[in-house]
Motif scaffolding. Sequence first.
Motif, PDB file in Angstrom:
ATOM      1  N   ILE A 173       3.162  -8.612  19.289  1.00 57.83           N
ATOM      2  CA  ILE A 173       1.820  -8.255  18.830  1.00 57.83           C
ATOM      3  C   ILE A 173       1.827  -8.121  17.307  1.00 57.83           C
ATOM      4  CG2 ILE A 173       0.015  -6.489  18.902  1.00 57.83           C
ATOM      5  CD1 ILE A 173       1.118  -5.733  21.696  1.00 57.83           C
ATOM      6  N   LYS A 174       0.857  -8.734  16.666  1.00 55.56           N
ATOM      7  CA  LYS A 174       0.732  -8.632  15.205  1.00 55.56           C
ATOM      8  C   LYS A 174      -0.143  -7.433  14.843  1.00 55.56           C
ATOM      9  CE  LYS A 174      -1.018 -11.046  11.108  1.00 55.56           C
ATOM     10  NZ  LYS A 174      -1.721 -12.256  10.630  1.00 55.56           N
ATOM     11  N   TYR A 175       0.336  -6.648  13.888  1.00 57.36           N
ATOM     12  CA  TYR A 175      -0.428  -5.512  13.392  1.00 57.36           C
ATOM     13  C   TYR A 175      -1.221  -5.940  12.155  1.00 57.36           C
ATOM     14  CZ  TYR A 175       2.988  -2.860  16.159  1.00 57.36           C
ATOM     15  OH  TYR A 175       3.798  -2.382  17.167  1.00 57.36           O
ATOM     16  N   THR A 176      -2.477  -5.529  12.076  1.00 53.19           N
ATOM     17  CA  THR A 176      -3.241  -5.764  10.843  1.00 53.19           C
ATOM     18  C   THR A 176      -3.063  -4.596   9.879  1.00 53.19           C
ATOM     19  OG1 THR A 176      -5.227  -4.826  11.859  1.00 53.19           O
ATOM     20  CG2 THR A 176      -4.952  -7.220  11.949  1.00 53.19           C
ATOM     21  N   GLU A 177      -2.793  -3.401  10.444  1.00 51.80           N
ATOM     22  CA  GLU A 177      -2.543  -2.216   9.629  1.00 51.80           C
ATOM     23  C   GLU A 177      -1.619  -1.286  10.397  1.00 51.80           C
ATOM     24  OE1 GLU A 177      -5.371   1.326   8.163  1.00 51.80           O
ATOM     25  OE2 GLU A 177      -5.861  -0.608   7.225  1.00 51.80           O
ATOM     26  N   ILE A 178      -0.686  -0.673   9.701  1.00 49.43           N
ATOM     27  CA  ILE A 178       0.280   0.209  10.345  1.00 49.43           C
ATOM     28  C   ILE A 178       0.764   1.216   9.312  1.00 49.43           C
ATOM     29  CG2 ILE A 178       2.291  -1.257   9.832  1.00 49.43           C
ATOM     30  CD1 ILE A 178       3.319  -0.603  12.687  1.00 49.43           C
ATOM     31  N   THR A 179       1.230   2.368   9.771  1.00 49.73           N
ATOM     32  CA  THR A 179       1.698   3.393   8.838  1.00 49.73           C
ATOM     33  C   THR A 179       3.197   3.246   8.581  1.00 49.73           C
ATOM     34  OG1 THR A 179       2.269   5.033  10.533  1.00 49.73           O
ATOM     35  CG2 THR A 179      -0.031   4.985   9.768  1.00 49.73           C
ATOM     36  N   TYR A 180       3.644   3.866   7.489  1.00 52.70           N
ATOM     37  CA  TYR A 180       5.075   3.876   7.180  1.00 52.70           C
ATOM     38  C   TYR A 180       5.872   4.485   8.329  1.00 52.70           C
ATOM     39  CZ  TYR A 180       3.105   3.818   2.383  1.00 52.70           C
ATOM     40  OH  TYR A 180       2.391   3.554   1.257  1.00 52.70           O
ATOM     41  N   ASP A 181       5.384   5.616   8.849  1.00 49.39           N
ATOM     42  CA  ASP A 181       6.128   6.316   9.899  1.00 49.39           C
ATOM     43  C   ASP A 181       6.228   5.481  11.170  1.00 49.39           C
ATOM     44  OD1 ASP A 181       6.690   8.518   8.347  1.00 49.39           O
ATOM     45  OD2 ASP A 181       4.918   9.631   8.981  1.00 49.39           O
ATOM     46  N   GLU A 182       5.169   4.711  11.473  1.00 46.62           N
ATOM     47  CA  GLU A 182       5.225   3.832  12.640  1.00 46.62           C
ATOM     48  C   GLU A 182       6.263   2.735  12.441  1.00 46.62           C
ATOM     49  OE1 GLU A 182       0.952   3.533  14.784  1.00 46.62           O
ATOM     50  OE2 GLU A 182       0.938   3.020  12.655  1.00 46.62           O
ATOM     51  N   VAL A 183       6.335   2.198  11.231  1.00 47.13           N
ATOM     52  CA  VAL A 183       7.343   1.178  10.928  1.00 47.13           C
ATOM     53  C   VAL A 183       8.739   1.732  11.156  1.00 47.13           C
ATOM     54  CG1 VAL A 183       8.392  -0.178   9.067  1.00 47.13           C
ATOM     55  CG2 VAL A 183       5.908  -0.150   9.324  1.00 47.13           C
ATOM     56  N   SER A 195      13.804   1.698   1.799  1.00 49.24           N
ATOM     57  CA  SER A 195      12.691   1.232   0.966  1.00 49.24           C
ATOM     58  C   SER A 195      11.350   1.697   1.528  1.00 49.24           C
ATOM     59  CB  SER A 195      12.718  -0.294   0.836  1.00 49.24           C
ATOM     60  OG  SER A 195      12.624  -0.924   2.097  1.00 49.24           O
ATOM     61  N   ILE A 196      11.216   1.707   2.859  1.00 50.56           N
ATOM     62  CA  ILE A 196       9.984   2.203   3.474  1.00 50.56           C
ATOM     63  C   ILE A 196       9.798   3.681   3.137  1.00 50.56           C
ATOM     64  CG2 ILE A 196       8.816   2.699   5.656  1.00 50.56           C
ATOM     65  CD1 ILE A 196       8.725  -0.235   4.944  1.00 50.56           C
ATOM     66  N   ALA A 197      10.872   4.449   3.182  1.00 50.50           N
ATOM     67  CA  ALA A 197      10.789   5.875   2.862  1.00 50.50           C
ATOM     68  C   ALA A 197      10.364   6.090   1.411  1.00 50.50           C
ATOM     69  CB  ALA A 197      12.131   6.552   3.133  1.00 50.50           C
ATOM     70  N   ILE A 198      10.898   5.284   0.504  1.00 51.66           N
ATOM     71  CA  ILE A 198      10.508   5.395  -0.906  1.00 51.66           C
ATOM     72  C   ILE A 198       9.021   5.088  -1.072  1.00 51.66           C
ATOM     73  CG2 ILE A 198      10.797   4.372  -3.207  1.00 51.66           C
ATOM     74  CD1 ILE A 198      13.773   3.919  -2.431  1.00 51.66           C
ATOM     75  N   CYS A 199       8.559   4.036  -0.405  1.00 58.33           N
ATOM     76  CA  CYS A 199       7.137   3.672  -0.497  1.00 58.33           C
ATOM     77  C   CYS A 199       6.255   4.767   0.085  1.00 58.33           C
ATOM     78  CB  CYS A 199       6.887   2.345   0.225  1.00 58.33           C
ATOM     79  SG  CYS A 199       7.619   0.911  -0.587  1.00 58.33           S
ATOM     80  N   ARG A 200       6.678   5.324   1.203  1.00 65.76           N
ATOM     81  CA  ARG A 200       5.910   6.415   1.824  1.00 65.76           C
ATOM     82  C   ARG A 200       5.843   7.624   0.887  1.00 65.76           C
ATOM     83  NH1 ARG A 200       9.021   9.088   6.545  1.00 65.76           N
ATOM     84  NH2 ARG A 200      10.186   9.748   4.694  1.00 65.76           N
ATOM     85  N   ASP A 201       6.978   8.009   0.333  1.00 59.38           N
ATOM     86  CA  ASP A 201       7.019   9.211  -0.503  1.00 59.38           C
ATOM     87  C   ASP A 201       6.247   9.034  -1.803  1.00 59.38           C
ATOM     88  OD1 ASP A 201       8.593  10.261   1.474  1.00 59.38           O
ATOM     89  OD2 ASP A 201      10.487  10.047   0.378  1.00 59.38           O
ATOM     90  N   ASN A 202       6.094   7.785  -2.250  1.00 56.54           N
ATOM     91  CA  ASN A 202       5.368   7.511  -3.497  1.00 56.54           C
ATOM     92  C   ASN A 202       3.998   6.883  -3.254  1.00 56.54           C
ATOM     93  OD1 ASN A 202       7.348   7.993  -5.958  1.00 56.54           O
ATOM     94  ND2 ASN A 202       8.563   7.139  -4.283  1.00 56.54           N
TER      95      ASN A 202
END
Length: 231
Positions: A173-183, A195-202
């Motif tokens: 299934i393709k996501y059009t939008e998703i959160t950092y935590d879901e990733v 890298s996902i954690a850095i993006c989430r924190d910033n």
Amino acid sequence: MYKRVLLKLSGEAMAGDNKTGINPGVVDSITEKVVKLVNMGIQVGIVTGGGNFWRGKNGYKMESTTSDYMGMLATVLNSLAMKDALVSKGIKAVVQTSIIMTQIAEPYTKRDMEKHFEEGAVVVFGGGTGHPFFSTDTTAALRAAEMRADVILVAKTIDGVYSADPKVDPNAIKYTEITYDEVLSKNLKVMDASSIAICRDNNIPLSVFSLHDTENIVRAANGENIGTIVK
């Protein structure tokens, strides 16, 4: 929509159909779109991978840090190619590396990076983080945070983020939008976990899209969701 962006390219993207090395046609097409962004008044930083030259240990029985440093050097080759192609199109471009090699590039400093952006230059970041055990995904997240990027444009060989590898699982299934935590919780292979954690924190969103049509770079920089937004 965005004023300052970080474009993340894989090494494989630089190779195109050749699979290895640098494909001049691909580099020319990518840099044409970067020129469009500059002419639109968008400040652009670029991070490339190095997998078109070196990935992992490439089958060699090698100490891990040596292999990682070889990968860092591979990203410098790609960075120099990007810079040369941009300069040939009349755009000021600078390569900054995390490993000092002053004959061919500037050492990375945030102060000089900001100066180059103010002068309208594209800044290409080579050499990864300068430390083993970190990927160019982490480099992209770190540089995006340091340059206060509005978004990371993640150009991939598939057209977004899926629940599974769509090349293997036809029911992905393709996501059009998703959160950092879901990733992170679903262990989706967008970028690595650090890298996902850095993006989430910033609070740096990711726009993930296919590079098969390089015009997607311009569309994504204009704020179009042509693949998946991670935020």
